[in-house]
Design an enzyme around this catalytic site. Structure first.
Site, short mmCIF file in Angstrom:
data_model
loop_
_atom_site.label_atom_id
_atom_site.label_comp_id
_atom_site.label_asym_id
_atom_site.label_seq_id
_atom_site.Cartn_x
_atom_site.Cartn_y
_atom_site.Cartn_z
N ARG A 188 0.84 -3.67 -16.29
CA ARG A 188 1.14 -4.68 -15.25
C ARG A 188 0.43 -5.99 -15.56
O ARG A 188 -0.75 -6.00 -15.92
CB ARG A 188 0.61 -4.19 -13.89
CG ARG A 188 1.49 -3.19 -13.22
CD ARG A 188 1.24 -3.17 -11.72
NE ARG A 188 0.03 -2.46 -11.37
CZ ARG A 188 -0.01 -1.40 -10.55
NH1 ARG A 188 1.10 -0.95 -9.99
NH2 ARG A 188 -1.15 -0.81 -10.26
N ARG A 193 -5.02 -7.18 -13.81
CA ARG A 193 -6.01 -6.85 -12.77
C ARG A 193 -7.03 -5.91 -13.37
O ARG A 193 -6.66 -4.94 -14.05
CB ARG A 193 -5.29 -6.15 -11.63
CG ARG A 193 -5.36 -6.85 -10.33
CD ARG A 193 -4.44 -6.23 -9.32
NE ARG A 193 -4.73 -4.82 -9.08
CZ ARG A 193 -3.99 -4.04 -8.29
NH1 ARG A 193 -2.93 -4.55 -7.69
NH2 ARG A 193 -4.29 -2.78 -8.11
N LYS A 235 6.91 3.72 -6.05
CA LYS A 235 7.05 4.30 -4.70
C LYS A 235 6.97 3.21 -3.61
O LYS A 235 7.75 3.21 -2.68
CB LYS A 235 5.96 5.34 -4.49
CG LYS A 235 5.88 5.88 -3.07
CD LYS A 235 4.93 7.04 -3.00
CE LYS A 235 3.53 6.70 -3.48
NZ LYS A 235 2.60 6.33 -2.42
N ARG A 266 -1.86 13.89 0.98
CA ARG A 266 -2.33 13.81 -0.40
C ARG A 266 -2.86 15.17 -0.88
O ARG A 266 -3.27 15.29 -2.03
CB ARG A 266 -3.50 12.82 -0.51
CG ARG A 266 -3.12 11.36 -0.47
CD ARG A 266 -3.03 10.79 -1.85
NE ARG A 266 -3.71 9.56 -2.18
CZ ARG A 266 -3.43 8.33 -1.76
NH1 ARG A 266 -2.55 8.13 -0.85
NH2 ARG A 266 -4.06 7.29 -2.24
N ARG A 278 -7.32 9.20 -10.06
CA ARG A 278 -6.22 9.18 -9.08
C ARG A 278 -5.10 10.12 -9.51
O ARG A 278 -4.53 10.83 -8.69
CB ARG A 278 -5.66 7.76 -8.94
CG ARG A 278 -6.62 6.79 -8.32
CD ARG A 278 -6.05 5.40 -8.37
NE ARG A 278 -4.94 5.29 -7.44
CZ ARG A 278 -5.05 4.73 -6.25
NH1 ARG A 278 -6.18 4.23 -5.85
NH2 ARG A 278 -4.01 4.67 -5.45
P1 AMP Z 1 -3.76 3.88 -1.59
O1 AMP Z 1 -3.59 2.48 -1.12
O2 AMP Z 1 -2.69 4.80 -1.07
O3 AMP Z 1 -3.92 3.99 -3.06
O4 AMP Z 1 -5.12 4.41 -0.94
C1 AMP Z 1 -6.36 3.80 -1.23
C2 AMP Z 1 -7.48 4.80 -1.01
O5 AMP Z 1 -7.51 5.22 0.36
C3 AMP Z 1 -7.34 6.08 -1.80
O6 AMP Z 1 -7.84 5.96 -3.11
C4 AMP Z 1 -8.18 7.06 -0.96
O7 AMP Z 1 -9.56 6.85 -1.18
C5 AMP Z 1 -7.87 6.60 0.44
N1 AMP Z 1 -6.71 7.35 0.98
C6 AMP Z 1 -5.45 6.89 1.21
N2 AMP Z 1 -4.66 7.85 1.70
C7 AMP Z 1 -5.43 8.97 1.78
C8 AMP Z 1 -5.20 10.32 2.19
N3 AMP Z 1 -3.98 10.72 2.61
N4 AMP Z 1 -6.23 11.19 2.14
C9 AMP Z 1 -7.45 10.81 1.73
N5 AMP Z 1 -7.74 9.57 1.31
C10 AMP Z 1 -6.74 8.65 1.33
#
Ligand code: AMP
Length: 223
Positions: free
Chosen positions: A126, A161, A13, A87, A173
């Site tokens: 990865r 990683r 994505k 989300r 996740r």
């Molecule tokens: P990401 O880089 O998109 O994987 O986001 C890293 C972390 O930020 C996630 O694991 C969540 O803890 C938090 N996060 C990002 N976007 C959201 C969202 N829309 N709602 C709630 N938490 C978020």
């Protein structure tokens, strides 16, 4: 042009989003990146969000929703590509209400489909090249398989990683992403229903294709 993107961690994505963003000169708004900026800058919001992020939980809606809606307001004239938000269902509905209130059109919603097991393997497969993080290497993707145990591009040493090898964290996740009741896929389907009513366009892409073939299919469907 305003776009929402959905896809599990490991679906490509981010890669596709970056290509679209570049082509249409959009603001790339990533909720995760905004949180990381706040954490890096030591802000109050960053301090509150960090404990949730470190546990792999979603940051509560009362922190996340105003933060993202505020960022959208400051987007440039060409529009935005929103990544990582919504989300869950509550976020999906609040975003819908906010766009409607501000009379902002949501042009496209993109969903990259990938079975959960494949997404997990992609993350665990990865590998990072010691010479360049952008050299693509993944032991589970044929097109970018390493050359034995060294980088396919430059022959550099490879490593994994630590967080890519954490099955429990990946599972957490993906539990949120693949939840069709009130999680991320429920949010995606909320917009799919709106597309069926003609309020936006919904583009589904098969995430098992190559980066180039997904890109071609995607760009051919955007006006
Ligand atoms: P990401 O880089 O998109 O994987 O986001 C890293 C972390 O930020 C996630 O694991 C969540 O803890 C938090 N996060 C990002 N976007 C959201 C969202 N829309 N709602 C709630 N938490 C978020």
């Amino acid at each position: 042009m305003n776009i929402l993107t959905f896809g599990p961690n490991g679906s490509g994505k981010g890669t596709q989003g970056a290509l679209v963003k570049k082509k249409y000169n959009l603001d790339h708004i990533e909720s995760g990146a905004i949180f990381r900026q706040h954490i890096g800058g030591g802000t109050e919001l960053g301090k509150k969000a960090k404990e949730y992020i470190d546990r792999g939980d979603l940051v509560p809606d009362d922190i996340t929703i105003p933060m993202v809606l505020e960022t959208l307001k400051g987007a440039g004239p060409n529009g935005w590509l929103l990544d990582g938000f919504p989300r869950n269902m509550v976020q999906a509905e609040k975003l819908y209400d906010a766009l409607k209130a501000a009379n902002i059109k949501l042009d496209y919603v993109i969903e990259i489909l990938l079975p959960r097991e494949v997404a997990k393997n992609r993350i665990m497969g990865r590998r990072l090249c010691k010479n360049d993080n952008n050299h693509p290497n993944n032991i589970f993707i044929d097109a970018i398989k390493p050359n034995g145990d060294v980088c396919r591009v430059c022959g550099g040493a490879l490593s994994a990683r630590a967080d890519d090898q954490d099955e429990a964290a990946i599972g957490k996740r993906h539990d949120i992403y693949y939840n069709t009741v009130d999680g991320t896929l429920a949010a995606a389907y909320f917009y799919k229903d709106l597309a069926a009513k003609g309020q936006t366009k919904y583009i589904e892409l098969n995430g098992e294709g190559s980066i180039d073939s997904i890109k071609e299919t995607l760009l051919s469907q955007l006006d």
